[in-house]
Design an enzyme around this catalytic site. Structure first.
Site, PDB file in Angstrom:
ATOM      1  N   HIS A  35       1.750  -9.737  -3.152  1.00 52.13           N
ATOM      2  CA  HIS A  35       2.810 -10.671  -2.749  1.00 52.13           C
ATOM      3  C   HIS A  35       3.611 -10.103  -1.587  1.00 52.13           C
ATOM      4  O   HIS A  35       3.576  -8.909  -1.291  1.00 52.13           O
ATOM      5  CB  HIS A  35       3.760 -10.957  -3.919  1.00 52.13           C
ATOM      6  CG  HIS A  35       4.522  -9.752  -4.390  1.00 52.13           C
ATOM      7  ND1 HIS A  35       3.944  -8.730  -5.107  1.00 52.13           N
ATOM      8  CD2 HIS A  35       5.827  -9.400  -4.234  1.00 52.13           C
ATOM      9  CE1 HIS A  35       4.844  -7.804  -5.379  1.00 52.13           C
ATOM     10  NE2 HIS A  35       5.994  -8.175  -4.851  1.00 52.13           N
ATOM     11  N   ASP A  66       7.651 -10.210  -0.719  1.00 52.47           N
ATOM     12  CA  ASP A  66       8.849 -10.510  -1.517  1.00 52.47           C
ATOM     13  C   ASP A  66       9.478 -11.849  -1.148  1.00 52.47           C
ATOM     14  O   ASP A  66       9.776 -12.107   0.026  1.00 52.47           O
ATOM     15  CB  ASP A  66       9.915  -9.421  -1.328  1.00 52.47           C
ATOM     16  CG  ASP A  66       9.493  -8.105  -1.952  1.00 52.47           C
ATOM     17  OD1 ASP A  66       8.788  -8.124  -2.979  1.00 52.47           O
ATOM     18  OD2 ASP A  66       9.869  -7.055  -1.395  1.00 52.47           O
ATOM     19  N   HIS A 111       2.387  -6.305  -0.786  1.00 52.68           N
ATOM     20  CA  HIS A 111       2.273  -5.128  -1.654  1.00 52.68           C
ATOM     21  C   HIS A 111       1.924  -5.540  -3.070  1.00 52.68           C
ATOM     22  O   HIS A 111       2.052  -6.710  -3.444  1.00 52.68           O
ATOM     23  CB  HIS A 111       3.539  -4.275  -1.604  1.00 52.68           C
ATOM     24  CG  HIS A 111       4.778  -5.006  -2.021  1.00 52.68           C
ATOM     25  ND1 HIS A 111       5.401  -5.929  -1.213  1.00 52.68           N
ATOM     26  CD2 HIS A 111       5.500  -4.960  -3.160  1.00 52.68           C
ATOM     27  CE1 HIS A 111       6.457  -6.417  -1.840  1.00 52.68           C
ATOM     28  NE2 HIS A 111       6.547  -5.856  -3.026  1.00 52.68           N
ATOM     29  N   ARG A 162      15.562  -1.119  -6.635  1.00 53.39           N
ATOM     30  CA  ARG A 162      15.203  -1.849  -5.413  1.00 53.39           C
ATOM     31  C   ARG A 162      16.418  -2.521  -4.783  1.00 53.39           C
ATOM     32  O   ARG A 162      17.184  -3.198  -5.466  1.00 53.39           O
ATOM     33  CB  ARG A 162      14.145  -2.909  -5.734  1.00 53.39           C
ATOM     34  CG  ARG A 162      13.549  -3.528  -4.470  1.00 53.39           C
ATOM     35  CD  ARG A 162      12.465  -4.507  -4.775  1.00 53.39           C
ATOM     36  NE  ARG A 162      12.953  -5.868  -4.655  1.00 53.39           N
ATOM     37  CZ  ARG A 162      12.177  -6.946  -4.681  1.00 53.39           C
ATOM     38  NH1 ARG A 162      10.861  -6.812  -4.834  1.00 53.39           N
ATOM     39  NH2 ARG A 162      12.685  -8.146  -4.565  1.00 53.39           N
TER      40      ARG A 162
HETATM   41  C1  SIN Z   1       8.134  -4.777  -6.036  1.00 54.39           C
HETATM   42  O1  SIN Z   1       7.303  -5.650  -5.851  1.00 54.39           O
HETATM   43  O2  SIN Z   1       9.207  -4.765  -5.462  1.00 54.39           O
HETATM   44  C2  SIN Z   1       7.837  -3.670  -7.032  1.00 54.39           C
HETATM   45  C3  SIN Z   1       7.084  -2.557  -6.409  1.00 54.39           C
HETATM   46  C4  SIN Z   1       6.847  -1.424  -7.381  1.00 54.39           C
HETATM   47  O3  SIN Z   1       7.447  -1.393  -8.454  1.00 54.39           O
HETATM   48  O4  SIN Z   1       6.065  -0.543  -7.043  1.00 54.39           O
END
Ligand code: SIN
Length: 278
Positions: free
Chosen positions: A96, A98, A254, A269
């Protein structure tokens, strides 16, 4: 400051920077250049300091508040991604970009690794400028005019999210208009700072293609998802305690790997506001 590229397509580790000490404009300019050049940058051995993490994220832009995932009680600008030992990972699992379901999706995220499993729990990044550039001229021509519809509904109402809605999980969701909204974005976006074109569809939030039937759009989207995540367009980050990743959602997808069920993982985050994809 030293920059060590991690793969042939993108991703770089930056050494010699202590984020908590604050950054001069000149140092940040170098970091920002690396961010644009490599799509995702990593720092290791940074102290746990949420104020410093937020201040660092602010260098990239204003802070975004997630429309569905609740921030920390005392720090709504920070999401604590906590997976307990014995549970499956359910946040960020799957390819995805974000918040692509927002009219102005997030520019990027700054993720801090605090509790890291002894193995597993890596995050993989796929460079969508490279994926676009490697398409044939015929496919580029087809995609350049297409528009995709994105929405958060299916991803956030999957069976794995039940506990988050019920407040029984370490990560909690709150109802918002974003759950039912559908937004349109170009299938190929032009990066506002580098001018490079990137694929901008993802299997988590892209619902369909505008003006196409499901039968027409599905095979094309399936092809793009496989192409976009080809190994040679990716880099994989092995987390260590105190590591920070900063990725550019305008150029990179990612995927947080769900392969460490027996172990706890705690990440923090902070997300930066973006603009409307063009
Ligand atoms: C995310 O998609 O922000 C999570 C990434 C992660 O936990 O490695």
């Amino acid at each position: 400051m030293e920059i060590r590229p991690l793969s042939g397509s993108g991703g770089a580790e930056i050494l010699g920077v202590d984020i908590a000490r604050g950054l001069s404009n000149a140092i940040f300019a170098d970091i920002h250049r690396a961010f644009l050049d490599y799509g995702v940058i990593f720092f290791r051995d940074q102290p746990f300091d949420l104020d410093a993490q937020v201040a660092f994220a602010r260098h990239f832009g204003d802070i975004d508040q997630h429309p569905i995932v609740k921030g920390m009680e005392d720090r709504p600008d920070v999401i604590k991604i906590h997976k307990r030992a014995g549970e499956s990972a359910t946040f960020g699992v799957g390819w995805h970009s974000d918040n692509s379901y927002m009219v102005e999706p997030s520019l990027g995220s700054v993720l801090y690794g605090d509790v890291i499993p002894p193995f597993g729990g890596d995050t993989v990044f796929a460079f969508q400028t490279r994926a676009y550039e490697r398409l044939s001229s015929g496919m580029k021509k087809l995609l350049d005019g297409l528009v995709a519809i994105h929405g958060a509904g299916p991803a956030f109402s999957a069976p794995t999210t039940k506990e988050k809605w019920e407040g029984k999980s370490t990560l909690a969701y709150q109802m918002s208009d974003a759950m039912s909204a559908e937004v349109e974005h170009p299938v190929v976006r032009t990066h506002p700072e580098t001018g490079r074109k990137a694929l901008y569809v993802n299997p988590m939030f892209t619902l369909r293609l505008k003006d196409m039937t499901e039968a027409e759009a599905r095979p094309l989207l399936e092809f793009l998802y496989v192409h976009a995540a080809r190994e040679e367009f990716t880099c994989r980050f092995r987390w260590t305690k105190g590591a920070i990743a900063v990725w550019d959602n305008r150029a990179v997808m990612h995927n947080a790997l769900d392969d460490y069920e027996a172990y706890e993982r705690v990440m923090y985050r902070v997300t930066v506001k973006g603009d409307k994809p063009r």
